[in-house]
Design an enzyme around this catalytic site. Sequence first.
Site, PDB file in Angstrom:
ATOM      1  N   ASP A 200       0.845  -1.209   0.000  1.00 59.59           N
ATOM      2  CA  ASP A 200       0.000   0.000   0.000  1.00 59.59           C
ATOM      3  C   ASP A 200       0.879   1.258   0.000  1.00 59.59           C
ATOM      4  O   ASP A 200       0.885   2.013   0.959  1.00 59.59           O
ATOM      5  CB  ASP A 200      -0.977  -0.019   1.199  1.00 59.59           C
ATOM      6  CG  ASP A 200      -0.272  -0.061   2.559  1.00 59.59           C
ATOM      7  OD1 ASP A 200       0.935  -0.424   2.608  1.00 59.59           O
ATOM      8  OD2 ASP A 200      -0.910   0.298   3.571  1.00 59.59           O
TER       9      ASP A 200
ATOM     10  N   ASP B  56       6.697   1.386   1.990  1.00 58.71           N
ATOM     11  CA  ASP B  56       6.405   0.416   0.924  1.00 58.71           C
ATOM     12  C   ASP B  56       7.235   0.732  -0.319  1.00 58.71           C
ATOM     13  O   ASP B  56       7.674  -0.188  -1.020  1.00 58.71           O
ATOM     14  CB  ASP B  56       4.928   0.465   0.530  1.00 58.71           C
ATOM     15  CG  ASP B  56       3.983   0.146   1.668  1.00 58.71           C
ATOM     16  OD1 ASP B  56       3.554  -0.996   1.784  1.00 58.71           O
ATOM     17  OD2 ASP B  56       3.695   1.077   2.464  1.00 58.71           O
TER      18      ASP B  56
ATOM     19  N   ASN C  75      -2.538   2.559   3.697  1.00 59.41           N
ATOM     20  CA  ASN C  75      -1.960   3.879   3.985  1.00 59.41           C
ATOM     21  C   ASN C  75      -2.785   4.998   3.350  1.00 59.41           C
ATOM     22  O   ASN C  75      -2.911   6.083   3.912  1.00 59.41           O
ATOM     23  CB  ASN C  75      -0.527   3.965   3.465  1.00 59.41           C
ATOM     24  CG  ASN C  75       0.458   3.245   4.366  1.00 59.41           C
ATOM     25  OD1 ASN C  75       0.254   3.177   5.576  1.00 59.41           O
ATOM     26  ND2 ASN C  75       1.516   2.711   3.779  1.00 59.41           N
TER      27      ASN C  75
ATOM     28  N   THR D 154       2.861  -6.115   2.823  1.00 59.78           N
ATOM     29  CA  THR D 154       3.340  -4.968   3.598  1.00 59.78           C
ATOM     30  C   THR D 154       2.227  -3.940   3.827  1.00 59.78           C
ATOM     31  O   THR D 154       2.497  -2.771   4.091  1.00 59.78           O
ATOM     32  CB  THR D 154       4.546  -4.288   2.906  1.00 59.78           C
ATOM     33  OG1 THR D 154       4.126  -3.786   1.636  1.00 59.78           O
ATOM     34  CG2 THR D 154       5.706  -5.244   2.728  1.00 59.78           C
TER      35      THR D 154
ATOM     36  N   PHE E   8      -0.536  -0.906  12.793  1.00 57.75           N
ATOM     37  CA  PHE E   8      -1.484  -0.383  11.798  1.00 57.75           C
ATOM     38  C   PHE E   8      -2.018  -1.441  10.821  1.00 57.75           C
ATOM     39  O   PHE E   8      -3.220  -1.519  10.586  1.00 57.75           O
ATOM     40  CB  PHE E   8      -0.849   0.778  11.017  1.00 57.75           C
ATOM     41  CG  PHE E   8      -1.719   1.332   9.926  1.00 57.75           C
ATOM     42  CD1 PHE E   8      -2.661   2.320  10.187  1.00 57.75           C
ATOM     43  CD2 PHE E   8      -1.616   0.852   8.619  1.00 57.75           C
ATOM     44  CE1 PHE E   8      -3.485   2.815   9.182  1.00 57.75           C
ATOM     45  CE2 PHE E   8      -2.433   1.341   7.605  1.00 57.75           C
ATOM     46  CZ  PHE E   8      -3.366   2.328   7.882  1.00 57.75           C
ATOM     47  N   ASN E   9      -1.143  -2.225  10.187  1.00 59.20           N
ATOM     48  CA  ASN E   9      -1.619  -3.148   9.142  1.00 59.20           C
ATOM     49  C   ASN E   9      -2.585  -4.191   9.702  1.00 59.20           C
ATOM     50  O   ASN E   9      -3.574  -4.543   9.056  1.00 59.20           O
ATOM     51  CB  ASN E   9      -0.442  -3.862   8.467  1.00 59.20           C
ATOM     52  CG  ASN E   9       0.409  -2.920   7.637  1.00 59.20           C
ATOM     53  OD1 ASN E   9      -0.012  -1.810   7.315  1.00 59.20           O
ATOM     54  ND2 ASN E   9       1.621  -3.356   7.316  1.00 59.20           N
TER      55      ASN E   9
ATOM     56  N   HIS F  24       9.754   0.344   7.969  1.00 58.24           N
ATOM     57  CA  HIS F  24       9.117  -0.945   8.278  1.00 58.24           C
ATOM     58  C   HIS F  24       9.169  -1.981   7.142  1.00 58.24           C
ATOM     59  O   HIS F  24       9.713  -3.077   7.299  1.00 58.24           O
ATOM     60  CB  HIS F  24       7.644  -0.717   8.615  1.00 58.24           C
ATOM     61  CG  HIS F  24       7.375   0.336   9.629  1.00 58.24           C
ATOM     62  ND1 HIS F  24       7.485   0.103  10.974  1.00 58.24           N
ATOM     63  CD2 HIS F  24       7.003   1.635   9.503  1.00 58.24           C
ATOM     64  CE1 HIS F  24       7.178   1.205  11.649  1.00 58.24           C
ATOM     65  NE2 HIS F  24       6.884   2.153  10.784  1.00 58.24           N
ATOM     66  N   ASP F  25       8.514  -1.626   6.026  1.00 55.76           N
ATOM     67  CA  ASP F  25       8.264  -2.638   4.989  1.00 55.76           C
ATOM     68  C   ASP F  25       9.542  -3.145   4.330  1.00 55.76           C
ATOM     69  O   ASP F  25       9.609  -4.306   3.892  1.00 55.76           O
ATOM     70  CB  ASP F  25       7.326  -2.061   3.929  1.00 55.76           C
ATOM     71  CG  ASP F  25       5.966  -1.711   4.523  1.00 55.76           C
ATOM     72  OD1 ASP F  25       5.621  -2.257   5.582  1.00 55.76           O
ATOM     73  OD2 ASP F  25       5.256  -0.888   3.915  1.00 55.76           O
TER      74      ASP F  25
HETATM   75  C1  PIR Z   1       1.168   3.125   9.041  1.00 54.01           C
HETATM   76  C2  PIR Z   1       2.361   2.789   8.459  1.00 54.01           C
HETATM   77  C3  PIR Z   1       3.530   3.376   8.906  1.00 54.01           C
HETATM   78  C4  PIR Z   1       3.524   4.269   9.941  1.00 54.01           C
HETATM   79  C5  PIR Z   1       2.320   4.596  10.554  1.00 54.01           C
HETATM   80  N1  PIR Z   1       2.315   5.457  11.591  1.00 54.01           N
HETATM   81  C6  PIR Z   1       1.128   4.028  10.086  1.00 54.01           C
HETATM   82  C7  PIR Z   1       2.323   1.692   7.422  1.00 54.01           C
HETATM   83  C8  PIR Z   1       3.643   1.245   6.813  1.00 54.01           C
HETATM   84  O1  PIR Z   1       3.576   1.286   5.399  1.00 54.01           O
HETATM   85  C9  PIR Z   1       3.855  -0.176   7.299  1.00 54.01           C
HETATM   86  O2  PIR Z   1       3.450  -1.134   6.366  1.00 54.01           O
HETATM   87  C10 PIR Z   1       2.975  -0.325   8.499  1.00 54.01           C
HETATM   88  N2  PIR Z   1       1.827   0.482   8.116  1.00 54.01           N
HETATM   89  C11 PIR Z   1       3.611   0.060   9.820  1.00 54.01           C
HETATM   90  O3  PIR Z   1       2.667   0.050  10.838  1.00 54.01           O
HETATM   91 CA    CA Z   2       2.818  -0.573   4.150  1.00 53.05          CA
END
Ligand code: PIR
Ligand code: CA
Length: 312
Positions: A10, A15, A39, A126, A167-168, A241-242
């Site tokens: 997303d 990502d 996202n 992701t 979040f995911n 993260h991803d």
């Molecule tokens: C969502 C994300 C990242 C940061 C925040 N605050 C909220 C998205 C990132 O793309 C990642 O896949 C995941 N979600 C991290 O929680």
């Molecule tokens: Ca993501």
Amino acid sequence: MTTKLLLDCDPGYDDAIALMLAYAHPELELLAVTTVGGNQSLDKVTANALSIAQALGKTHIPIARGADRPLVEPLRDASFIHGATGLDGVALPAPDFALLDSRHAVNVIIDTVMQEPAGTVTLVPTGPLTNIALAVRLEPRIVERVKEVVLMGGAYAMGNASPVAEFNVFTDPEAAHIVFDAGWKVTMVGLDLTHQARAYEPIRRRFNDLDSAAGRMTREILTNFADTYRRLRRMDGPPVHDACAVALVADPSLVACEPAPVTVELHGGATRGMTVADRRPDRAAGATTFVATQLAVDRFWDLAFDCIGRLP
Ligand code: PIR
Ligand code: CA
């Protein structure tokens, strides 16, 4: 030895970095990119996936759009982090929607896994797990046929969407429950791991002299991502993260993992969307789920820098 993967994403700042690693790593073969609302809206993250592929000359790899919302709840996006476009502040070519694969992402996931030899395709989600869960329900044989699932999502210690939920998983807990429970090998690359991959200023500076589209894109991503993380999260150096999930697939020696049963809390009031990992040592035997615990931070950034440096 190359690993075949499908990235379900997303984009999204991190990502986009994950996509660059998947496109560029010499030992990865990216079979397809699928998109899911998360996202930002499905339309926007799909536009971003197309724009990124166009900027990097990777339009020969299929891109397919998937679910526009979680299974049960309405989509609550993360535009407060990634902006109105999902990639605010990043200059990209206008998306050419004619390049989109005509199939739904769920069918691309199923077709890819069923057409490739058994045990060869790694799924790398992701974003929210909506597409993957739907694929499991539509074609349950993918569960036995994939090599493994390496997902960015969840957390065993501390959340970001809530005190305990990431979040995911928080965005589509029912889908995540299906994915963690399916019986295939799932590695949870959660916040416990990804918060070790922080793009602090000295890291960001390393990308300064890459005179390429990918180098510029990375600088714009990390600058904007750092700004929002500083402002909203009071964190200096945004976690990418991803990119950690893709890095683990490319080089498993970068990430220490331990077997632990994981289930997703669906009914809790304060705990909905929590990934409950049972890390008690006597529960590890026979687990099909794994949690990522430790990142080799310097080697991770070397890999990211090397991959992005290979791109046009
Ligand atoms: C969502 C994300 C990242 C940061 C925040 N605050 C909220 C998205 C990132 O793309 C990642 O896949 C995941 N979600 C991290 O929680
Ligand atoms: Ca993501």
